[in-house]
Design an enzyme around this catalytic site. Sequence first.
Site, PDB file in Angstrom:
ATOM      1  N   LEU A 179       1.197   7.048   0.557  1.00 34.89           N
ATOM      2  CA  LEU A 179       0.485   5.889   1.064  1.00 34.89           C
ATOM      3  C   LEU A 179      -0.940   5.822   0.551  1.00 34.89           C
ATOM      4  O   LEU A 179      -1.567   6.853   0.314  1.00 34.89           O
ATOM      5  CB  LEU A 179       0.332   5.976   2.586  1.00 34.89           C
ATOM      6  CG  LEU A 179       1.527   5.790   3.460  1.00 34.89           C
ATOM      7  CD1 LEU A 179       1.958   7.118   3.999  1.00 34.89           C
ATOM      8  CD2 LEU A 179       1.122   4.880   4.573  1.00 34.89           C
ATOM      9  N   CYS A 180      -1.437   4.594   0.451  1.00 29.55           N
ATOM     10  CA  CYS A 180      -2.837   4.391   0.168  1.00 29.55           C
ATOM     11  C   CYS A 180      -3.479   3.912   1.469  1.00 29.55           C
ATOM     12  O   CYS A 180      -3.367   2.748   1.827  1.00 29.55           O
ATOM     13  CB  CYS A 180      -2.981   3.334  -0.921  1.00 29.55           C
ATOM     14  SG  CYS A 180      -4.649   3.127  -1.472  1.00 29.55           S
ATOM     15  N   LEU A 181      -4.068   4.839   2.216  1.00 30.11           N
ATOM     16  CA  LEU A 181      -4.641   4.497   3.529  1.00 30.11           C
ATOM     17  C   LEU A 181      -5.950   5.263   3.692  1.00 30.11           C
ATOM     18  O   LEU A 181      -5.968   6.490   3.579  1.00 30.11           O
ATOM     19  CB  LEU A 181      -3.649   4.863   4.636  1.00 30.11           C
ATOM     20  CG  LEU A 181      -4.081   4.609   6.074  1.00 30.11           C
ATOM     21  CD1 LEU A 181      -4.355   3.134   6.315  1.00 30.11           C
ATOM     22  CD2 LEU A 181      -3.017   5.097   7.052  1.00 30.11           C
TER      23      LEU A 181
ATOM     24  N   SER B 239      -6.152  -3.101  -2.472  1.00 31.06           N
ATOM     25  CA  SER B 239      -5.992  -1.795  -3.104  1.00 31.06           C
ATOM     26  C   SER B 239      -4.500  -1.498  -3.212  1.00 31.06           C
ATOM     27  O   SER B 239      -3.940  -0.715  -2.470  1.00 31.06           O
ATOM     28  CB  SER B 239      -6.730  -0.701  -2.336  1.00 31.06           C
ATOM     29  OG  SER B 239      -6.188  -0.527  -1.058  1.00 31.06           O
TER      30      SER B 239
ATOM     31  N   ASN C  62       0.797  -1.226   0.000  1.00 35.46           N
ATOM     32  CA  ASN C  62       0.000   0.000   0.000  1.00 35.46           C
ATOM     33  C   ASN C  62       0.832   1.280   0.000  1.00 35.46           C
ATOM     34  O   ASN C  62       0.333   2.349   0.350  1.00 35.46           O
ATOM     35  CB  ASN C  62      -0.969   0.008   1.190  1.00 35.46           C
ATOM     36  CG  ASN C  62      -1.827  -1.248   1.217  1.00 35.46           C
ATOM     37  OD1 ASN C  62      -1.682  -2.079   2.106  1.00 35.46           O
ATOM     38  ND2 ASN C  62      -2.663  -1.440   0.206  1.00 35.46           N
TER      39      ASN C  62
END
Length: 258
Positions: A180-182, A213, A173
């Site tokens: 970041l993908c959060l 994701s 992620n």
Amino acid sequence: MRGTGSVANKQDFCFCIPIVFGCPNKIKQEGDGTPYVCPRCNNAQVVEAKSRMWFELCWIPLIPLKSNHVWLCGICNWQHSRDGGFQPQAAGAMPPPPQQPQGYDFKRLSSDPPGGISGAPCADNLLVWNAVIFGPAETPFEDGTFKLLMTFDEAYPNKPPSVKFLSKMFHPNVYANGELCLDILQNRWSPTYDVAAVLTSIQSLLHDPNPNSPANAEAASLYRENMKEYVRRVKQTVEQSWIDETEDASANADEEAL
Ligand SMILES: [Zn+2]
């Protein structure tokens, strides 16, 4: 026959009765509900309230314990005792003075820091923070010291900070540029989150990635299909994080801030 079966049944029965007790705080609004301006999030949503701790059995409040009078923000949950004489700005009285919510976050983070994270604003700019997350124990990230840069804008905490890894990171992620993908940094942000909550979430993302994701397709597919190779690549970034440490992180941070 000794009838052990019925004894076991009795024990099972006893273990099935849930007795739950605790001492949660209940908040009740006081005063005439005049709104004050929150020093953390700047919303005119602060009211006078009474916070009372109750002894609770099975979620039924039984015995009132200690209580205190507080200022309470309905948006970001900021709380402050009313005994000390501090009073927030009344809403509409005059424009609120410039506030630095990051100052409150820093106080909280330095007085009661959660394990494995640290962070502080840059000396010359409270809107830019250097933070460190230590790799969680018993995960491939163990012993890593990963540096991050957090950038806040004036709308914080009504808007999330932007966060990126400065240390090289191999994770499903995390994008190649460190972003970041959060979800809590995007559509699931809440003004109740502070710096400690953000860093703690990133720390738990390290050992609990969401391969659905993916921001790094290679890391995501290794995580799903070749755990041995995934762990090997992660350990490389852990070693890399020790080398990064000898470099001057503040030089990076200044570059980013421009
Ligand atoms: Zn607030």
